[in-house]
Design an enzyme around this catalytic site. Sequence first.
Site, PDB file in Angstrom:
ATOM      1  N   SER A 177       0.849  -1.198   0.000  1.00 34.82           N
ATOM      2  CA  SER A 177       0.000   0.000   0.000  1.00 34.82           C
ATOM      3  C   SER A 177       0.880   1.243   0.000  1.00 34.82           C
ATOM      4  O   SER A 177       2.061   1.185   0.372  1.00 34.82           O
ATOM      5  CB  SER A 177      -0.868  -0.027   1.261  1.00 34.82           C
ATOM      6  OG  SER A 177      -1.316   1.267   1.606  1.00 34.82           O
ATOM      7  N   TYR A 186      -2.826  -0.241  10.095  1.00 32.77           N
ATOM      8  CA  TYR A 186      -2.772  -0.612   8.671  1.00 32.77           C
ATOM      9  C   TYR A 186      -1.423  -0.206   8.090  1.00 32.77           C
ATOM     10  O   TYR A 186      -0.797  -0.970   7.338  1.00 32.77           O
ATOM     11  CB  TYR A 186      -3.925   0.079   7.940  1.00 32.77           C
ATOM     12  CG  TYR A 186      -4.068  -0.301   6.478  1.00 32.77           C
ATOM     13  CD1 TYR A 186      -4.637  -1.529   6.115  1.00 32.77           C
ATOM     14  CD2 TYR A 186      -3.676   0.567   5.466  1.00 32.77           C
ATOM     15  CE1 TYR A 186      -4.786  -1.876   4.773  1.00 32.77           C
ATOM     16  CE2 TYR A 186      -3.828   0.230   4.132  1.00 32.77           C
ATOM     17  CZ  TYR A 186      -4.387  -0.990   3.789  1.00 32.77           C
ATOM     18  OH  TYR A 186      -4.536  -1.327   2.461  1.00 32.77           O
TER      19      TYR A 186
HETATM   20  N1  LIG Z   1      -8.724  -0.336  -1.958  1.00 33.95           N
HETATM   21  C1  LIG Z   1      -7.586   0.307  -1.946  1.00 33.95           C
HETATM   22  O1  LIG Z   1      -7.503   1.518  -2.226  1.00 33.95           O
HETATM   23  C2  LIG Z   1      -6.331  -0.426  -1.595  1.00 33.95           C
HETATM   24  C3  LIG Z   1      -5.135   0.276  -1.660  1.00 33.95           C
HETATM   25  C4  LIG Z   1      -3.961  -0.378  -1.328  1.00 33.95           C
HETATM   26  C5  LIG Z   1      -3.988  -1.710  -0.961  1.00 33.95           C
HETATM   27  N2  LIG Z   1      -5.177  -2.367  -0.890  1.00 33.95           N
HETATM   28  C6  LIG Z   1      -5.113  -3.774  -0.500  1.00 33.95           C
HETATM   29  O2  LIG Z   1      -5.609  -4.573  -1.545  1.00 33.95           O
HETATM   30  C7  LIG Z   1      -6.122  -5.803  -1.009  1.00 33.95           C
HETATM   31  C8  LIG Z   1      -7.546  -6.031  -1.497  1.00 33.95           C
HETATM   32  O3  LIG Z   1      -8.341  -4.979  -1.010  1.00 33.95           O
HETATM   33  P1  LIG Z   1      -9.776  -4.582  -1.543  1.00 33.95           P
HETATM   34  O4  LIG Z   1      -9.777  -3.096  -1.489  1.00 33.95           O
HETATM   35  O5  LIG Z   1     -10.121  -5.263  -2.791  1.00 33.95           O
HETATM   36  O6  LIG Z   1     -10.634  -5.084  -0.305  1.00 33.95           O
HETATM   37  P2  LIG Z   1     -11.970  -5.952  -0.187  1.00 33.95           P
HETATM   38  O7  LIG Z   1     -12.438  -5.737   1.204  1.00 33.95           O
HETATM   39  O8  LIG Z   1     -12.882  -5.675  -1.319  1.00 33.95           O
HETATM   40  O9  LIG Z   1     -11.420  -7.436  -0.334  1.00 33.95           O
HETATM   41  C9  LIG Z   1     -10.856  -8.158   0.714  1.00 33.95           C
HETATM   42  C10 LIG Z   1     -11.347  -9.595   0.612  1.00 33.95           C
HETATM   43  O10 LIG Z   1     -10.669 -10.368   1.605  1.00 33.95           O
HETATM   44  C11 LIG Z   1     -11.604 -11.240   2.211  1.00 33.95           C
HETATM   45  N3  LIG Z   1     -11.130 -11.555   3.562  1.00 33.95           N
HETATM   46  C12 LIG Z   1     -11.181 -10.747   4.662  1.00 33.95           C
HETATM   47  N4  LIG Z   1     -10.668 -11.408   5.719  1.00 33.95           N
HETATM   48  C13 LIG Z   1     -10.297 -12.632   5.282  1.00 33.95           C
HETATM   49  C14 LIG Z   1      -9.715 -13.751   5.917  1.00 33.95           C
HETATM   50  N5  LIG Z   1      -9.409 -13.747   7.224  1.00 33.95           N
HETATM   51  N6  LIG Z   1      -9.474 -14.858   5.167  1.00 33.95           N
HETATM   52  C15 LIG Z   1      -9.799 -14.887   3.852  1.00 33.95           C
HETATM   53  N7  LIG Z   1     -10.353 -13.844   3.202  1.00 33.95           N
HETATM   54  C16 LIG Z   1     -10.596 -12.723   3.907  1.00 33.95           C
HETATM   55  C17 LIG Z   1     -12.914 -10.477   2.227  1.00 33.95           C
HETATM   56  O11 LIG Z   1     -14.025 -11.358   2.352  1.00 33.95           O
HETATM   57  C18 LIG Z   1     -12.867  -9.749   0.883  1.00 33.95           C
HETATM   58  O12 LIG Z   1     -13.467 -10.527  -0.131  1.00 33.95           O
HETATM   59  C19 LIG Z   1      -5.990  -5.654   0.510  1.00 33.95           C
HETATM   60  O13 LIG Z   1      -4.777  -6.229   0.941  1.00 33.95           O
HETATM   61  C20 LIG Z   1      -5.928  -4.157   0.709  1.00 33.95           C
HETATM   62  O14 LIG Z   1      -5.300  -3.815   1.913  1.00 33.95           O
HETATM   63  C21 LIG Z   1      -6.348  -1.749  -1.195  1.00 33.95           C
END
Ligand SMILES: NC(=O)c1ccc[n+]([C@@H]2O[C@H](COP(=O)([O-])OP(=O)(O)OC[C@H]3O[C@@H](n4cnc5c(N)ncnc54)[C@H](O)[C@@H]3O)[C@@H](O)[C@H]2O)c1
Length: 269
Positions: free
Chosen positions: A149, A162
Site C-alpha cells: 500500500s 494498517y
Molecule cells: N482499496 C484500496 O484503495 C487499496 C489500496 C492499497 C492496498 N489495498 C489492499 O488490496 C487488497 C484487497 O483490497 P480490496 O480493497 O479489494 O478489499 P476488499 O475488502 O474488497 O477485499 C478483501 C477480501 O478479503 C476477504 N477476507 C477478509 N478477511 C479474510 C480472511 N481472514 N481470510 C480470507 N479472506 C478474507 C474479504 O471477504 C474480501 O473478499 C488488501 O490487501 C488491501 O489492503 C487496497
Amino acid sequence: MSITFDIQGKVAVVTGGAGILCTAMCRALAAAGAKVAILDLRQEPAEALAAELGNEAIGIACNVLEKNSLEIAAQKVMDTFGRVDILINGAGGNKPQATTNPEQSFFDLPAEALRFVLDLNLIGIILPSQVFGKIMAEQDSGVILNISSMSAFRPLTRIPAYSVAKAGVSNFTQWLAVYMAQEYGPTIRVNAIAPGFFFTEQNRFLLTDKDTGELTSRGRQIIAHTPQGRFGTPDDLLGAVLWLVSPASSFVTGIVVPVDGGFSAFGGV
Ligand SMILES: NC(=O)c1ccc[n+]([C@@H]2O[C@H](COP(=O)([O-])OP(=O)(O)OC[C@H]3O[C@@H](n4cnc5c(N)ncnc54)[C@H](O)[C@@H]3O)[C@@H](O)[C@H]2O)c1
C-alpha cells in the site's frame, strides 16, 4: 529474444479473491488462461465468481488467519489442479475501529481492533506463503505476489495499524524473495504491488461522506496529491499483476511496484 506474458494453464491461488481488487485480478488471470482458485472468508461470492470465470475455476471458503483452514484449501487445490504456480495474497484491509478520528484518539484505539488489522494484513499473508510457498518449494517453481500500500512507503494519517502492517508486507516481500531464491532457487519469485487509492468498501467511509456521497476532505486531498488526478480503478492494477506473475518478470524478485497515478512520486509542491 523472447518475452512472454503467457500464463496459459498455470494454477493461480488468490486469497481474498472475492474482494473488489482481487475479483478484477481473478478475471484477468482466467482471461489469460490460468486456472484460478478463489480463496475467501466469504464462500458464496467466491463460488459465484468461480462460476462466472469458468475455465475450471473453483471457489473455496478459507480463513487466511488459520493455518488449518489454509491447509485444507491447499489440499483441495492440489486435488483439483495438482500444482500451484501463482499465489496472490490479496486478503487484507483496515477497519474503522482501528482508525483515529475526532472522537477516537490514537490513545483510545482498542487493542482488539489494532490486533485485527495487524493480523489480517501481516499474518494473513505470512501463513498462506508458508502453506503455498512450501508446495512451490517442492515443485521448484512458483511466484508469490503480495499487496502492499502507499501507507508502507510513508504512513498515512489516521491508520496506524494498517500502515505498520503494510510496511511489514513490503519488508516481508523482500525477506521471502531472498529466502526462496537462496534456499530453493531462482525459479521461485516474490514481489508486491502497492496500489494507490481505489474506492472499495474498506475505505469508502474515509473517502466519501456517507450522507451526501461527496468526497471528504481526505478524499479531495488524495486527488490533489495524485498527479494523474483521479482514483484508480481495479483494472489499472492488471498490467503490473500480469507482468509480475508471468515469465516476463523472470529476473524480478523482491520489489514493490507502486500503481498509484504518481502519488508516491509527488512531494506535494
Ligand atoms: N482499496 C484500496 O484503495 C487499496 C489500496 C492499497 C492496498 N489495498 C489492499 O488490496 C487488497 C484487497 O483490497 P480490496 O480493497 O479489494 O478489499 P476488499 O475488502 O474488497 O477485499 C478483501 C477480501 O478479503 C476477504 N477476507 C477478509 N478477511 C479474510 C480472511 N481472514 N481470510 C480470507 N479472506 C478474507 C474479504 O471477504 C474480501 O473478499 C488488501 O490487501 C488491501 O489492503 C487496497
